[in-house]
Enzyme design. Structure first.
Site, PDB file in Angstrom:
ATOM      1  N   GLU A 145      47.540  40.351  53.062  1.00  0.00           N
ATOM      2  CA  GLU A 145      46.456  40.701  52.127  1.00  0.00           C
ATOM      3  C   GLU A 145      45.503  41.739  52.726  1.00  0.00           C
ATOM      4  OE1 GLU A 145      42.903  38.404  51.725  1.00  0.00           O
ATOM      5  OE2 GLU A 145      43.826  36.650  52.660  1.00  0.00           O
ATOM      6  N   LYS A 155      36.385  43.749  45.862  1.00  0.00           N
ATOM      7  CA  LYS A 155      37.252  42.593  46.145  1.00  0.00           C
ATOM      8  C   LYS A 155      37.956  42.252  44.830  1.00  0.00           C
ATOM      9  CE  LYS A 155      36.567  37.687  47.012  1.00  0.00           C
ATOM     10  NZ  LYS A 155      35.488  36.676  47.126  1.00  0.00           N
ATOM     11  N   VAL A 164      44.051  36.530  48.161  1.00  0.00           N
ATOM     12  CA  VAL A 164      45.297  35.753  48.128  1.00  0.00           C
ATOM     13  C   VAL A 164      45.903  35.843  46.720  1.00  0.00           C
ATOM     14  CG1 VAL A 164      46.231  33.397  48.224  1.00  0.00           C
ATOM     15  CG2 VAL A 164      44.690  34.221  50.030  1.00  0.00           C
ATOM     16  N   ASP A 216      32.480  26.557  41.049  1.00  0.00           N
ATOM     17  CA  ASP A 216      33.055  27.624  41.873  1.00  0.00           C
ATOM     18  C   ASP A 216      34.388  27.164  42.466  1.00  0.00           C
ATOM     19  OD1 ASP A 216      33.694  29.704  43.504  1.00  0.00           O
ATOM     20  OD2 ASP A 216      31.747  29.815  44.517  1.00  0.00           O
ATOM     21  N   SER A 257      38.139  28.812  43.437  1.00  0.00           N
ATOM     22  CA  SER A 257      38.813  30.095  43.622  1.00  0.00           C
ATOM     23  C   SER A 257      40.014  30.245  42.700  1.00  0.00           C
ATOM     24  CB  SER A 257      39.279  30.232  45.070  1.00  0.00           C
ATOM     25  OG  SER A 257      40.001  31.430  45.227  1.00  0.00           O
ATOM     26  N   ALA A 258      40.181  31.468  42.208  1.00  0.00           N
ATOM     27  CA  ALA A 258      41.382  31.803  41.416  1.00  0.00           C
ATOM     28  C   ALA A 258      42.647  31.661  42.257  1.00  0.00           C
ATOM     29  CB  ALA A 258      41.260  33.226  40.873  1.00  0.00           C
ATOM     30  N   ASP A 259      42.495  31.596  43.591  1.00  0.00           N
ATOM     31  CA  ASP A 259      43.683  31.422  44.451  1.00  0.00           C
ATOM     32  C   ASP A 259      44.449  30.154  44.069  1.00  0.00           C
ATOM     33  OD1 ASP A 259      42.731  33.644  45.807  1.00  0.00           O
ATOM     34  OD2 ASP A 259      42.242  32.569  47.664  1.00  0.00           O
ATOM     35  N   LYS A 311      39.016  26.228  55.319  1.00  0.00           N
ATOM     36  CA  LYS A 311      37.745  26.094  56.048  1.00  0.00           C
ATOM     37  C   LYS A 311      36.866  25.095  55.343  1.00  0.00           C
ATOM     38  CE  LYS A 311      36.964  30.669  57.911  1.00  0.00           C
ATOM     39  NZ  LYS A 311      37.836  31.672  57.304  1.00  0.00           N
TER      40      LYS A 311
HETATM   41  N1  PSU Z   1      38.935  32.434  53.308  1.00  0.00           N
HETATM   42  C1  PSU Z   1      39.045  32.809  54.582  1.00  0.00           C
HETATM   43  N2  PSU Z   1      39.214  34.135  54.851  1.00  0.00           N
HETATM   44  C2  PSU Z   1      39.307  35.081  53.855  1.00  0.00           C
HETATM   45  C3  PSU Z   1      39.217  34.637  52.506  1.00  0.00           C
HETATM   46  C4  PSU Z   1      39.022  33.324  52.281  1.00  0.00           C
HETATM   47  O1  PSU Z   1      38.982  31.996  55.472  1.00  0.00           O
HETATM   48  O2  PSU Z   1      39.444  36.267  54.139  1.00  0.00           O
HETATM   49  C5  PSU Z   1      39.370  35.650  51.398  1.00  0.00           C
HETATM   50  C6  PSU Z   1      40.825  35.687  50.880  1.00  0.00           C
HETATM   51  O3  PSU Z   1      41.108  36.980  50.457  1.00  0.00           O
HETATM   52  C7  PSU Z   1      40.763  34.751  49.703  1.00  0.00           C
HETATM   53  C8  PSU Z   1      39.403  35.076  49.140  1.00  0.00           C
HETATM   54  O4  PSU Z   1      41.789  34.941  48.759  1.00  0.00           O
HETATM   55  O5  PSU Z   1      38.566  35.267  50.276  1.00  0.00           O
HETATM   56  C9  PSU Z   1      38.857  33.985  48.249  1.00  0.00           C
HETATM   57  O6  PSU Z   1      37.706  34.430  47.628  1.00  0.00           O
HETATM   58  P1  PSU Z   1      37.011  33.531  46.511  1.00  0.00           P
HETATM   59  O7  PSU Z   1      36.556  32.288  47.244  1.00  0.00           O
HETATM   60  O8  PSU Z   1      35.877  34.347  46.001  1.00  0.00           O
HETATM   61  O9  PSU Z   1      38.055  33.231  45.496  1.00  0.00           O
HETATM   62 MN    MN Z   2      34.437  31.680  43.762  1.00  0.00          MN
END
Ligand code: PSU
Ligand code: MN
Length: 304
Positions: free
Chosen positions: A25, A87, A107, A139, A141-143, A160
């Site tokens: 990524e 992002k 991701v 909140d 994540s879309a992941d 984490k």
């Molecule tokens: N968590 C980590 N390192 C990262 C990310 C998340 O420990 O670099 C990054 C990844 O690209 C992940 C994104 O897909 O943050 C998730 O962002 P959000 O929580 O806004 O969906």
């Molecule tokens: Mn988010």
């Protein structure tokens, strides 16, 4: 083939020949680490993949083109521009592409573009998940949604504790995503090798990982697979130290009213500041460790 997609020649040749390819990524470069360590890490991680017999494909959006495979200059550009690059999650793709803009792939978008290109295995550090307090902020994540719908194996070091690990596992269960512990029964917590939560299955070799993914794919099951690989012992952190930094960062985030897509990059940067760079070293090493496992697994999958 998707007319918005550019596959780098080396990656296209490997895919056509059925050779192993590993996706990487670009948000980890622009938003996950400071310059210049981000660029150095991104280039080294590609080398780790080559050393383990696979071809790396770092994924990003450049000038509105979906790129599978970046040049060293393009990696340098992403690293230097850092947080000034958008992002890009799933919801960002249409406008970025139509406007011919750049985007750093999370991701989510890395899984999407890897799948469009025909790449099955993706190595990273950490994934997004259900944030602490999500029962009121929503909140999530879309992941997690992407893992529920796109057939790519994501190899990470667990989640984490900026996230609610228990709720993240519940969400993945609902979406039907297998959470594999690599050589472990428990879910690794990124900076530390274990957590109080269990992984769904323990698998011990790249061959076993490849076989599970192969079966999922052959059955035509929708969705991905999450492999959680514990950080190598010698780089793992003292849980008391890292958890104190995470708690403080989460408090500051809340106090400053940071929300939406800014939350995760804020927390990652703040944790690195609060731990005086120790967490960055650990972060870099666990990414190399995941890249090696991803390349080995891609080699096994290529034989199936
Ligand atoms: N968590 C980590 N390192 C990262 C990310 C998340 O420990 O670099 C990054 C990844 O690209 C992940 C994104 O897909 O943050 C998730 O962002 P959000 O929580 O806004 O969906
Ligand atoms: Mn988010």
């Amino acid at each position: 083939m998707n007319s918005y997609l550019d596959i780098a020649p080396e990656v296209a040749e490997a895919l056509a020949a059925g050779k192993p390819v590993v996706a990487l990524e670009s948000t980890i470069i622009s938003h996950g680490m400071p310059y210049p360590q981000n660029v150095e890490t991104a280039l080294n991680v590609e080398q780790v993949i080559r050393d383990h017999g696979a071809v790396p494909a770092t994924i990003a959006i450049i000038g509105g083109r979906l790129k599978a495979g970046l040049s060293a200059d393009e990696i340098e550009y992403f690293g230097k521009k850092g947080m000034a690059i958008t992002k890009a999650s799933r919801r960002d793709l249409p406008v970025l592409v139509a406007r011919k803009e750049d985007g750093a792939c999370t991701v989510t978008t890395t899984m999407m573009i890897a799948h469009m290109a025909g790449i099955s295995i993706f190595a990273t550090g950490g994934i997004g998940g259900v944030h602490r307090g999500a029962e009121t902020t929503m909140d999530i994540s879309a992941d997690l949604e992407e893992l529920g719908q796109t057939p790519v194996m994501v190899i990470c070091a667990g989640a984490k504790s900026i996230l609610d690990l228990g709720l993240t596992l519940e969400y993945l269960e609902t979406k039907g995503v297998p959470v594999i512990g690599y050589g472990t029964e428990t879910l690794p917590a990124f900076y530390t090798r274990t957590s109080e939560f269990g992984a769904d299955y323990r698998l011990d070799t790249p061959t076993e990982l490849a076989a599970a993914f192969h079966a999922q794919r052959e059955m035509g099951l929708k969705g991905g697979m999450l492999v959680t690989n514990p950080i190598p012992e010698k780089y793992s952190m003292d849980p008391a130290v890292i958890n104190a930094a995470i708690d403080e960062a989460v408090e500051e985030c809340k106090a400053q009213g940071i929300h939406g897509k800014a939350t995760t990059p804020f927390l990652l940067a703040r944790i690195q500041e609060l731990t005086g760079g120790d967490s960055l070293d650990s972060n870099i090493q666990l990414v190399y460790n995941n890249a090696a496992l991803a390349a080995e697994t891609a080699c096994e999958l290529a034989k199936m």
